[in-house]
Every structure is written in C-alpha cells, then in structure tokens.
Design a protein around this motif. Structure first.
Motif, short mmCIF file in Angstrom:
data_model
loop_
_atom_site.label_atom_id
_atom_site.label_comp_id
_atom_site.label_asym_id
_atom_site.label_seq_id
_atom_site.Cartn_x
_atom_site.Cartn_y
_atom_site.Cartn_z
N LEU A 166 -20.76 -60.36 -8.96
CA LEU A 166 -20.40 -61.82 -9.20
C LEU A 166 -20.80 -62.05 -10.67
CD1 LEU A 166 -21.97 -63.29 -6.23
CD2 LEU A 166 -19.52 -62.95 -6.49
N SER A 167 -20.04 -62.84 -11.55
CA SER A 167 -20.10 -63.35 -12.65
C SER A 167 -20.80 -64.84 -12.64
CB SER A 167 -18.84 -63.71 -13.53
OG SER A 167 -18.13 -64.60 -13.15
N ASP A 168 -21.07 -65.49 -13.80
CA ASP A 168 -21.76 -66.84 -13.62
C ASP A 168 -20.97 -67.65 -13.30
OD1 ASP A 168 -24.21 -65.53 -14.62
OD2 ASP A 168 -23.79 -66.01 -16.62
N HIS A 169 -19.56 -67.41 -13.08
CA HIS A 169 -18.48 -68.40 -12.75
C HIS A 169 -17.99 -68.35 -11.24
CE1 HIS A 169 -18.45 -69.03 -17.05
NE2 HIS A 169 -18.22 -67.77 -17.23
N PHE A 170 -18.77 -67.57 -10.45
CA PHE A 170 -18.27 -67.78 -8.96
C PHE A 170 -18.58 -69.12 -8.44
CE2 PHE A 170 -22.93 -67.21 -8.42
CZ PHE A 170 -23.00 -67.47 -7.22
N THR A 171 -17.94 -69.20 -7.32
CA THR A 171 -18.01 -70.43 -6.47
C THR A 171 -18.80 -70.10 -5.13
OG1 THR A 171 -15.81 -70.47 -5.47
CG2 THR A 171 -16.19 -71.52 -7.74
N ILE A 172 -19.36 -71.28 -4.55
CA ILE A 172 -20.00 -71.21 -3.33
C ILE A 172 -19.32 -72.43 -2.51
CG2 ILE A 172 -22.00 -71.12 -1.95
CD1 ILE A 172 -23.54 -70.34 -4.15
N GLN A 173 -18.65 -72.06 -1.31
CA GLN A 173 -18.04 -73.32 -0.59
C GLN A 173 -18.88 -73.63 0.57
OE1 GLN A 173 -14.07 -72.48 0.84
NE2 GLN A 173 -13.71 -74.53 1.66
N LEU A 174 -19.20 -74.72 0.69
CA LEU A 174 -20.20 -75.25 1.84
C LEU A 174 -19.23 -75.83 2.81
CD1 LEU A 174 -22.93 -76.11 2.82
CD2 LEU A 174 -22.56 -78.32 1.88
N HIS A 175 -19.36 -75.46 4.32
CA HIS A 175 -18.74 -75.94 5.40
C HIS A 175 -19.90 -76.50 6.03
CE1 HIS A 175 -15.36 -73.09 4.49
NE2 HIS A 175 -16.15 -72.39 4.14
N SER A 176 -19.50 -77.74 6.55
CA SER A 176 -20.43 -78.59 7.34
C SER A 176 -19.54 -79.41 8.49
CB SER A 176 -21.00 -79.71 6.53
OG SER A 176 -21.93 -79.04 5.61
N GLN A 177 -20.37 -79.71 9.49
CA GLN A 177 -19.88 -80.67 10.29
C GLN A 177 -20.96 -81.47 10.85
OE1 GLN A 177 -18.17 -78.88 14.18
NE2 GLN A 177 -19.94 -77.14 14.01
N PHE A 178 -20.53 -82.94 10.91
CA PHE A 178 -21.77 -83.88 11.06
C PHE A 178 -21.55 -84.65 12.50
CE2 PHE A 178 -20.29 -83.58 6.78
CZ PHE A 178 -21.29 -83.12 6.13
N GLY A 179 -22.78 -85.00 13.03
CA GLY A 179 -22.83 -86.00 14.25
C GLY A 179 -23.84 -86.67 13.96
N VAL A 180 -23.91 -87.99 14.62
CA VAL A 180 -25.12 -88.93 14.55
C VAL A 180 -25.46 -89.25 16.07
CG1 VAL A 180 -24.42 -89.53 12.42
CG2 VAL A 180 -23.73 -90.73 14.55
N ALA A 181 -26.84 -89.55 16.24
CA ALA A 181 -27.19 -90.15 17.43
C ALA A 181 -27.92 -91.55 17.03
CB ALA A 181 -28.34 -89.07 18.27
N PHE A 182 -27.93 -92.37 18.10
CA PHE A 182 -28.60 -93.62 17.96
C PHE A 182 -30.00 -93.79 18.58
CE2 PHE A 182 -23.77 -94.50 18.27
CZ PHE A 182 -23.66 -94.58 16.96
N ASP A 183 -30.51 -94.81 18.06
CA ASP A 183 -32.02 -95.01 18.80
C ASP A 183 -31.81 -95.33 20.26
OD1 ASP A 183 -34.91 -96.00 18.37
OD2 ASP A 183 -34.05 -97.68 19.67
N GLY A 184 -32.66 -94.62 21.26
CA GLY A 184 -32.25 -94.73 22.54
C GLY A 184 -31.41 -93.59 23.24
N SER A 185 -30.64 -92.67 22.34
CA SER A 185 -29.70 -92.04 23.11
C SER A 185 -30.32 -90.67 23.36
CB SER A 185 -28.71 -91.82 22.02
OG SER A 185 -28.69 -91.27 20.95
N ASP A 186 -29.83 -89.89 24.41
CA ASP A 186 -30.48 -88.66 24.74
C ASP A 186 -29.91 -87.50 24.04
OD1 ASP A 186 -32.02 -89.62 26.70
OD2 ASP A 186 -30.30 -89.62 28.07
N VAL A 187 -30.74 -86.76 23.41
CA VAL A 187 -30.16 -85.52 22.47
C VAL A 187 -30.87 -84.37 22.88
CG1 VAL A 187 -30.21 -84.65 20.14
CG2 VAL A 187 -29.79 -87.29 20.57
N ASP A 188 -30.04 -83.37 23.57
CA ASP A 188 -30.61 -82.24 24.01
C ASP A 188 -30.21 -81.17 23.28
OD1 ASP A 188 -32.46 -83.10 25.89
OD2 ASP A 188 -30.51 -83.72 27.19
N SER A 189 -28.84 -81.21 22.57
CA SER A 189 -28.10 -80.13 22.07
C SER A 189 -27.18 -80.80 20.86
CB SER A 189 -27.18 -79.09 23.16
OG SER A 189 -26.05 -80.14 23.63
N TRP A 190 -26.62 -79.70 20.24
CA TRP A 190 -25.72 -80.29 19.29
C TRP A 190 -24.45 -80.92 19.72
CZ3 TRP A 190 -24.21 -81.22 14.62
CH2 TRP A 190 -22.91 -81.00 14.18
N ASN A 191 -23.99 -80.57 20.97
CA ASN A 191 -23.00 -81.42 21.76
C ASN A 191 -23.17 -82.90 21.64
OD1 ASN A 191 -21.39 -78.96 21.71
ND2 ASN A 191 -22.31 -78.35 23.85
#
Length: 360
Positions: free
Chosen positions: A193-218
């Motif tokens: 790698l030279s100084d000009h290489f690129t890093i690609q970020l892959h993300s996926q997002f989810g949210v939860a609200f106050d009072g909701s049940d959260v046990d997993s990513w699903n």
C-alpha cells in the motif's frame, strides 16, 4: 427606581421563572425523541490484484481485529457501536455524532499493518525458495560427485539411468516450484500500500426507543436507518441519519432545530444548570426488565463557550455520544460528543450555532 420600573422588573423575573420546567417534566416530555443507535460495520481495502482485506477495527495495540479475506466471515463478525441520537423533524431525521456512524481508523497504522503482513508472507516465500535452491544445489553436488571424465575428456556418470532420470525430474519440479513461488511473491509485493490507498467503511444502522425490548441486532433492525450525511468540519462531530420510513413516529418528541436561535450560545452562563438525555454505555446500562431506558443526567456549564464547544459537568460514558443537552427550559443547547481524559464528569458538547450550520 420608580414603581413602574420595579413592576417591570418583577414581571420580567416572573416571566423568566415561568419559562423554567421541572426536570422530571423535561425528561418525561423529551425521552421519546431520543434513540439508542446501533451501528454494525466493517472496513474494506481493495488490493491492486483485486483481492480484498476486511477487518472490524484496530485494538489498543494497533493490531487488526477480525482480519479476513472472506466477506461472509467479516459480516458474521462486524464491529458494533452504540450511540445516542434524537429526532429533529417529522421526516424521521436523527442528529448524532459523526464518530458514532462513521468511526475512523488511523490510515498510517492500517497501511503499516498490511505492508508488514505482505512482507511477512514474501519472507516466508523467500525462505521456501531458499530451501528449493539448497535442494537443487545438493542434487548438482551429488551428481558431480558421482561422475568422472573419461579418456576422451567426456563427463560420465556412475549413476544408473533410472536414478539420473529421477534426479532430472526432481530438478524440473524444483524449477517449477521456484518460478511459481517467484510469481506469487511478485504478486504479493504489487499489493504493497502507498499513502494514497482508500479504506471503505460498510455500515448498517438500526435504532431503538425508550421502553422497547432489545435482545439482539434484529431488534434494532425493526427500525432501520440510512446515513444521510456527515459533517466535513473537523470541529463539528455531527451526522444525520433518517428512518427508512422517512417519518417520525407520531407519538415521539421532536427537538426544535428549525426555530432555534444560534445567538443563544452567547447567553449561556457559568454554573447554569443543564441536562442530558442519552444512553450511557449503550445497551449494557440501558437494558432493564422494562426494556431499554434512557438516562437523565444533570450538571452545570463549567467554561464560557468559545464557539467550538460547550464544557459542562454532566457525567457521561461511551454510548452517550450524540445525546441532546438542554437547559432548564428544555431548550436544546448542544450535542454531546466527547469527554475529558481521565474524568467522566467533564464533557463537551457541540454548540447550537454549529449544529444549525450543519443541519441547514
């Protein structure tokens, strides 16, 4: 001072006091507008030969976490970040910190790591080539020791025809192995790698609200989000997500950004009481027998704002990044983004002026 002026002063005091709200009232009203964000992500580097390197981050020593060349593997072992965000309009837009949705890694460390791995492989291949060369030389020596020159000056071998044939086949095989190793070694070195290489970020997002049940990513993915944009201003650690429905649930609080006054930053006073609603330490602290619960913490302004940050004594932990900070009237004054090294009780917020500049 005349009776008239005293009356005006008294009315001003009454009006000012009337603007303040009970902290419990602020929390009860606004907590539904604050969300717990979950970001599952990994990094992707495309090498010059078209192969990919995937990893989920760097550890405290700067080494790769979950390094692999297999896409399915990294998807099973992504990095996970929790943070806080809050609704700013009816279109499902959520304001949070850039580092929550787009965590950065040090490119220099990544480059050095990759190049060190490549060099390690090339050294291993070179060691194999040296071993092949040693075997080739030993065959030559063995053949030389078992040969002589006849009376006509010709080299004659004392070895049988079968043995000579076997040795010749081995020599050809050694040459093929050596050339193949050389090709692999050169291919690896082309991926340095030279100084000009690129890093690609892959993300996926989810949210939860106050009072909701959260046990997993699903559970987070029941309310998925898309990344709209991140701030390019180094002093504004801000980002915008949006619910994929593009609609804020009707019973959830919306923080007033559109009607905010950027000049309010100049009116903040030392020792003024401020509050933060957020998810300190993410799911670990938020989870209760009654679903996840936002925390409501308070403190005071500890330093005169300088236009880049607001400093306050509100306790905070990782996970509170992106939390709204409000005054005693429930008015948004900042977005929490960082803490002071060595203390959980002195933290920084991005002032309203910078928030408005980013959102608009």
């Amino acid at each position: 001072m005349t009776r008239y002026h005293l009356l005006l002063l008294w009315l001003a005091v009454i009006l000012l006091a009337g603007c303040k709200k009970d902290p419990q009232e602020i929390f009860s009203e606004q907590k539904s507008g604050v969300v717990l964000i979950c970001n599952e992500y990994y990094y992707d580097i495309t090498l010059s030969d078209g192969d990919h390197i995937y990893f989920s981050g760097l550890d405290s020593n700067g080494s790769f976490v979950n390094l692999t060349g297999n896409l399915a593997t990294i998807k099973q072992h992504p990095g996970v970040l929790n943070g806080t965000g809050f609704f700013i309009d009816k279109a499902g837009r959520i304001l949070t910190n850039r580092h929550v949705v787009a965590p950065e890694v040090d490119k220099s460390t990544v480059k050095n790591n990759v190049n060190r791995i490549i060099e390690s492989f090339t050294l291993s291949i070179q060691a194999l080539q040296d071993s092949l060369n040693q075997r080739y030389q030993s065959i030559e020596l063995y053949a030389s020791q078992n040969s002589y020159q006849n009376e006509y000056g010709e080299t004659v071998s004392q070895l049988s025809g079968d043995e000579l044939s076997s040795l010749q086949e081995e020599v050809e095989h050694l040459k093929e192995q050596y050339d193949e190793a050389e090709s692999v070694k050169n291919s690896l070195r082309s991926n340095i790698l030279s100084d000009h290489f690129t890093i690609q970020l892959h993300s996926q997002f989810g949210v939860a609200f106050d009072g909701s049940d959260v046990d997993s990513w699903n559970d987070f993915m029941k309310t998925p989000c898309s990344l709209l944009r991140v701030s390019e201003d180094a002093n504004s650690d801000l980002a915008l997500l949006q619910l994929k429905t593009a609609m804020t649930p009707p019973d959830h609080f919306v923080f007033d950004i559109a009607g905010a006054n950027a000049n309010y930053d100049d009116k903040l006073q030392i020792n003024q009481t401020v509050f933060m609603i957020g998810y300190n330490h993410g799911v670990a602290l938020a989870k209760t027998d009654n679903g996840i619960r936002a925390q409501f913490t308070s403190g005071t302004i500890t330093q005169q704002p300088d236009g880049k940050r607001i400093t306050y004594s509100i306790p905070a932990m990782p996970g509170s990044s992106g939390s709204p900070v409000v005054d005693e009237r429930g008015k948004l004054i900042a977005v929490n983004f960082a803490g002071s090294n060595g203390s959980d009780n002195f933290n920084f917020g991005i002032p309203l002026m910078r928030v408005l500049t980013f959102v608009r």
